[in-house]
Design a protein around this motif. Sequence first.
Motif, PDB file in Angstrom:
ATOM      1  N   VAL A   1       0.837  -1.192   0.000  1.00 27.99           N
ATOM      2  CA  VAL A   1       0.000   0.000   0.000  1.00 27.99           C
ATOM      3  C   VAL A   1       0.884   1.259   0.000  1.00 27.99           C
ATOM      4  CG1 VAL A   1      -1.649   1.367   1.330  1.00 27.99           C
ATOM      5  CG2 VAL A   1      -1.997  -1.100   1.055  1.00 27.99           C
ATOM      6  N   GLN A   2       1.901   1.200   0.880  1.00 25.11           N
ATOM      7  CA  GLN A   2       2.816   2.359   0.994  1.00 25.11           C
ATOM      8  C   GLN A   2       3.550   2.592  -0.335  1.00 25.11           C
ATOM      9  OE1 GLN A   2       5.675   1.855   4.138  1.00 25.11           O
ATOM     10  NE2 GLN A   2       5.953   4.074   4.399  1.00 25.11           N
ATOM     11  N   ILE A   3       4.048   1.502  -0.945  1.00 24.21           N
ATOM     12  CA  ILE A   3       4.795   1.624  -2.207  1.00 24.21           C
ATOM     13  C   ILE A   3       3.870   2.081  -3.336  1.00 24.21           C
ATOM     14  CG2 ILE A   3       6.029   0.301  -3.972  1.00 24.21           C
ATOM     15  CD1 ILE A   3       7.189  -1.388  -1.681  1.00 24.21           C
ATOM     16  N   ALA A   4       2.623   1.554  -3.380  1.00 24.90           N
ATOM     17  CA  ALA A   4       1.681   1.940  -4.424  1.00 24.90           C
ATOM     18  C   ALA A   4       1.371   3.420  -4.354  1.00 24.90           C
ATOM     19  CB  ALA A   4       0.396   1.115  -4.300  1.00 24.90           C
ATOM     20  N   ASP A   5       1.217   3.964  -3.138  1.00 24.91           N
ATOM     21  CA  ASP A   5       0.927   5.385  -3.006  1.00 24.91           C
ATOM     22  C   ASP A   5       2.107   6.242  -3.476  1.00 24.91           C
ATOM     23  OD1 ASP A   5      -0.942   7.424  -2.161  1.00 24.91           O
ATOM     24  OD2 ASP A   5       0.547   7.871  -0.606  1.00 24.91           O
ATOM     25  N   LEU A   6       3.359   5.798  -3.207  1.00 22.47           N
ATOM     26  CA  LEU A   6       4.545   6.538  -3.666  1.00 22.47           C
ATOM     27  C   LEU A   6       4.671   6.476  -5.181  1.00 22.47           C
ATOM     28  CD1 LEU A   6       7.105   5.498  -0.906  1.00 22.47           C
ATOM     29  CD2 LEU A   6       6.036   7.737  -1.219  1.00 22.47           C
ATOM     30  N   ILE A   7       4.332   5.318  -5.767  1.00 21.22           N
ATOM     31  CA  ILE A   7       4.354   5.201  -7.236  1.00 21.22           C
ATOM     32  C   ILE A   7       3.336   6.146  -7.846  1.00 21.22           C
ATOM     33  CG2 ILE A   7       3.863   3.668  -9.189  1.00 21.22           C
ATOM     34  CD1 ILE A   7       4.970   1.369  -7.463  1.00 21.22           C
ATOM     35  N   ARG A   8       2.131   6.170  -7.255  1.00 15.28           N
ATOM     36  CA  ARG A   8       1.081   7.047  -7.765  1.00 15.28           C
ATOM     37  C   ARG A   8       1.496   8.528  -7.680  1.00 15.28           C
ATOM     38  NH1 ARG A   8      -2.795   9.636  -5.148  1.00 15.28           N
ATOM     39  NH2 ARG A   8      -2.364   8.507  -3.236  1.00 15.28           N
ATOM     40  N   SER A   9       2.305   8.921  -6.669  1.00 16.93           N
ATOM     41  CA  SER A   9       2.749  10.311  -6.518  1.00 16.93           C
ATOM     42  C   SER A   9       3.931  10.660  -7.418  1.00 16.93           C
ATOM     43  CB  SER A   9       3.111  10.590  -5.055  1.00 16.93           C
ATOM     44  OG  SER A   9       4.217   9.797  -4.668  1.00 16.93           O
ATOM     45  N   GLY A  10       4.418   9.686  -8.190  1.00 20.17           N
ATOM     46  CA  GLY A  10       5.463   9.986  -9.172  1.00 20.17           C
ATOM     47  C   GLY A  10       6.872   9.605  -8.772  1.00 20.17           C
ATOM     48  N   LYS A  11       7.043   8.893  -7.638  1.00 20.22           N
ATOM     49  CA  LYS A  11       8.387   8.502  -7.210  1.00 20.22           C
ATOM     50  C   LYS A  11       8.853   7.299  -8.026  1.00 20.22           C
ATOM     51  CE  LYS A  11       8.722  11.469  -3.779  1.00 20.22           C
ATOM     52  NZ  LYS A  11       7.473  12.196  -4.002  1.00 20.22           N
ATOM     53  N   ASN A  12      10.206   7.300  -8.330  1.00 19.06           N
ATOM     54  CA  ASN A  12      10.768   6.152  -9.041  1.00 19.06           C
ATOM     55  C   ASN A  12      11.287   5.124  -8.052  1.00 19.06           C
ATOM     56  OD1 ASN A  12      13.189   7.184  -8.082  1.00 19.06           O
ATOM     57  ND2 ASN A  12      13.726   8.140 -10.034  1.00 19.06           N
ATOM     58  N   THR A  13      11.749   3.995  -8.572  1.00 15.39           N
ATOM     59  CA  THR A  13      12.188   2.875  -7.726  1.00 15.39           C
ATOM     60  C   THR A  13      13.301   3.289  -6.784  1.00 15.39           C
ATOM     61  OG1 THR A  13      11.544   1.297  -9.420  1.00 15.39           O
ATOM     62  CG2 THR A  13      13.143   0.538  -7.781  1.00 15.39           C
ATOM     63  N   LYS A  14      14.298   3.995  -7.313  1.00 24.90           N
ATOM     64  CA  LYS A  14      15.440   4.402  -6.497  1.00 24.90           C
ATOM     65  C   LYS A  14      15.002   5.344  -5.387  1.00 24.90           C
ATOM     66  CE  LYS A  14      20.065   6.357  -6.902  1.00 24.90           C
ATOM     67  NZ  LYS A  14      21.068   6.944  -7.814  1.00 24.90           N
ATOM     68  N   GLY A  15      14.110   6.313  -5.716  1.00 27.02           N
ATOM     69  CA  GLY A  15      13.630   7.254  -4.709  1.00 27.02           C
ATOM     70  C   GLY A  15      12.828   6.568  -3.614  1.00 27.02           C
ATOM     71  N   ILE A  16      11.957   5.605  -4.022  1.00 28.80           N
ATOM     72  CA  ILE A  16      11.142   4.880  -3.019  1.00 28.80           C
ATOM     73  C   ILE A  16      12.050   4.085  -2.099  1.00 28.80           C
ATOM     74  CG2 ILE A  16       9.389   3.087  -2.727  1.00 28.80           C
ATOM     75  CD1 ILE A  16       8.215   4.026  -5.420  1.00 28.80           C
ATOM     76  N   ALA A  17      13.069   3.449  -2.690  1.00 31.06           N
ATOM     77  CA  ALA A  17      13.991   2.646  -1.877  1.00 31.06           C
ATOM     78  C   ALA A  17      14.688   3.509  -0.845  1.00 31.06           C
ATOM     79  CB  ALA A  17      15.002   1.957  -2.789  1.00 31.06           C
ATOM     80  N   GLN A  18      15.139   4.706  -1.229  1.00 38.17           N
ATOM     81  CA  GLN A  18      15.805   5.601  -0.296  1.00 38.17           C
ATOM     82  C   GLN A  18      14.861   6.045   0.813  1.00 38.17           C
ATOM     83  OE1 GLN A  18      17.307   8.710  -2.803  1.00 38.17           O
ATOM     84  NE2 GLN A  18      19.155   7.558  -3.409  1.00 38.17           N
ATOM     85  N   MET A  19      13.593   6.333   0.460  1.00 33.62           N
ATOM     86  CA  MET A  19      12.635   6.832   1.450  1.00 33.62           C
ATOM     87  C   MET A  19      12.230   5.743   2.448  1.00 33.62           C
ATOM     88  SD  MET A  19      10.195   9.253  -0.923  1.00 33.62           S
ATOM     89  CE  MET A  19       9.249   9.769   0.496  1.00 33.62           C
ATOM     90  N   LEU A  20      12.110   4.486   1.976  1.00 31.73           N
ATOM     91  CA  LEU A  20      11.645   3.404   2.866  1.00 31.73           C
ATOM     92  C   LEU A  20      12.790   2.599   3.471  1.00 31.73           C
ATOM     93  CD1 LEU A  20       8.619   2.064   0.779  1.00 31.73           C
ATOM     94  CD2 LEU A  20       8.635   3.791   2.586  1.00 31.73           C
ATOM     95  N   GLY A  21      14.025   2.925   3.062  1.00 29.82           N
ATOM     96  CA  GLY A  21      15.166   2.198   3.606  1.00 29.82           C
ATOM     97  C   GLY A  21      15.257   0.773   3.098  1.00 29.82           C
ATOM     98  N   LEU A  22      14.748   0.518   1.903  1.00 26.45           N
ATOM     99  CA  LEU A  22      14.798  -0.809   1.304  1.00 26.45           C
ATOM    100  C   LEU A  22      15.718  -0.782   0.094  1.00 26.45           C
ATOM    101  CD1 LEU A  22      10.966  -1.612   1.398  1.00 26.45           C
ATOM    102  CD2 LEU A  22      12.706  -2.419   3.010  1.00 26.45           C
TER     103      LEU A  22
ATOM    104  N   PRO B   1      16.623  -1.391  -3.912  1.00 31.13           N
ATOM    105  CA  PRO B   1      15.849  -1.235  -5.151  1.00 31.13           C
ATOM    106  C   PRO B   1      15.274  -2.559  -5.655  1.00 31.13           C
ATOM    107  CG  PRO B   1      17.858   0.064  -5.283  1.00 31.13           C
ATOM    108  CD  PRO B   1      17.969  -0.778  -4.032  1.00 31.13           C
ATOM    109  N   SER B   2      15.982  -3.645  -5.450  1.00 29.53           N
ATOM    110  CA  SER B   2      15.474  -4.944  -5.909  1.00 29.53           C
ATOM    111  C   SER B   2      14.206  -5.339  -5.140  1.00 29.53           C
ATOM    112  CB  SER B   2      16.549  -6.034  -5.747  1.00 29.53           C
ATOM    113  OG  SER B   2      16.949  -6.128  -4.380  1.00 29.53           O
ATOM    114  N   SER B   3      14.150  -4.971  -3.834  1.00 34.27           N
ATOM    115  CA  SER B   3      12.940  -5.257  -3.035  1.00 34.27           C
ATOM    116  C   SER B   3      11.763  -4.453  -3.572  1.00 34.27           C
ATOM    117  CB  SER B   3      13.186  -4.918  -1.564  1.00 34.27           C
ATOM    118  OG  SER B   3      14.192  -5.740  -1.032  1.00 34.27           O
ATOM    119  N   ILE B   4      12.028  -3.194  -3.914  1.00 35.20           N
ATOM    120  CA  ILE B   4      10.957  -2.350  -4.448  1.00 35.20           C
ATOM    121  C   ILE B   4      10.458  -2.933  -5.764  1.00 35.20           C
ATOM    122  CG2 ILE B   4      10.353  -0.040  -5.240  1.00 35.20           C
ATOM    123  CD1 ILE B   4      10.897  -0.303  -2.213  1.00 35.20           C
ATOM    124  N   GLN B   5      11.373  -3.434  -6.622  1.00 35.63           N
ATOM    125  CA  GLN B   5      10.989  -4.054  -7.895  1.00 35.63           C
ATOM    126  C   GLN B   5      10.113  -5.296  -7.655  1.00 35.63           C
ATOM    127  OE1 GLN B   5      11.135  -3.016 -10.785  1.00 35.63           O
ATOM    128  NE2 GLN B   5      12.812  -1.533 -10.987  1.00 35.63           N
TER     129      GLN B   5
END
Length: 548
Positions: free
Chosen positions: A493-514, A516-520
């Motif tokens: 849910v958290q990742i889907a909302d960040l994707i919807r707001s325009g964040k890319n994989t690398k940015g989401i990974a940095q924000m959630l501390g995960l 990039p492969s986990s985000i993928q």
Amino acid sequence: MRGEHSVVQVCPNGLFNGATPIHINHIHAANLFTGKFFFEPPDADAMARFKQQAAKLNFDGSAFIEAVLDVPIVPKNRIHAILQYLRQLAEMIGQMGINRLKIEEGKQSIDGIQASLKKEIKQREEEAKKLTQIIEGSPIPTFVIDSDSRITHWNRACEKLTGASAKEIIGTDNHQKTFYPNRRPLMADLIVKNAGSHEFKERYGSNYHKSLLIKDGYEGEAFFPQIGKTGKRLFFTAGPIMNAKGKRIGAIETIQDISARREAEQNLRTSEARYRQLFDSANDGIFVLRDGIVVDCNQKALELFNVSREEAIGQSAENFSPEIQPDGQSSTNGLQKKRDLVNQGVHQSFDWRFFRKDGSPFDAEVSVTRSMINDVPHTLAVVRDITERQKMILALKEREKELEEKSRYLEKVNQALKASLDHREVEKRAVEENMMVHLKRFVFPYLEALGHCGVNTDARAYLNIIETNLNDIVSRFSKTVFWKYQDLTPTEVQIADLIRSGKNTKGIAQMLGLSPSSIQWHRKNIREKFGLTNKKVNLQTYLTSLTA
């Protein structure tokens, strides 16, 4: 043929030819040839040969023999007398022709001389007419006098200058009182008289000289108070008119009104004095150079370089420049390049370092242009001391450098704050999403089941109140999340909302501390749960459409 005697020859066919030279005026002019003839009628043997010849040449035999019989027969003892007669007759005819030719040539010569005389007379008349037209049409006041100082030509320009018409002047010597209050000779009159230099000096003082262009001509200048309303200053040139024998038969004089030019020259001198004053009082150093050498400069230039005028004149810019400029270039090479461009008409403006007389350096702004002075190319260089300005520029650059460093520091702080706020927003959304997902997973299903149970009226009333309040809470969150998130895990849910707001994989990974492969991996699961596997649908676009 050449020689004095006639010649008789036999041809291969047995016929004879005669020839004699023709002499005219003891010159071998031509040869006279007779036709074919026999000395005596042809005998039987000769006729037989002619028949054979006709057959050989495929001629008509009868016709050929008739032609042979028509050949004239001239007795041998008379042929030379006949040839001599023919020669004398031809020479007589030729001599008559020559005599006729001489007569025609003489006649043509006489006609030619007459035509030439007529042509010369006409030409001289046309030249005289043309000269009159030239004088009359000339915009320069011009008059011509004869040997008695009487006017023969007085053009329109002269009429306009003096106010005296040609009609009243031509044929008289009234021009002498037209230019002066009292009758006195003009320069043309002195030339007609072949006056000596003492007479010219008596009339014009030092305001005359011999003409450099007209032989025996003179030029002069004087003020004529009688010409015009307030008088005019006139420049005049006079020269003699000679006949074919070199005798003076008159004189011509041209006049130019130079009043405006003299006034302009006076104004120019006044203007030069005024500009000289401005030149010397200018607040920038000004140098006038010719071929790179100083020929003049103003007072500010002397003060700027701490030199006298004598020390400045004759110097070049190299004498006041260090060997190497601050930018590393040679002063000599740099100045030569500037001169070449200025000589091509290209204005130059540049910064330069100079030395004063005492050796102290100073920086200057130099502006160089090409200028014509008395039709001679010169260079004008304006030098302005920019030492204080350079100090101010350095101080401003230091201040700009400090402000730039502070700006970079504030930018980094701003980025850190923005990242912190983004992270808080993500956490806030995550809490809201987790709350909604848990309510929809663990509360609403049981409330719905409870509604199907047999409860009393009061309990059902309270159950309806609980459902209404919970739906109200859920509806407030629905602006930032959507109903179909209920099948996603809290992280999804958290990742889907960040994707919807325009964040890319690398940015989401940095924000959630995960990683990039986990985000993928989570993105892949989200696409599967929404049925987007193997479909060319952008995930961000799809998630945005769910909340539209």
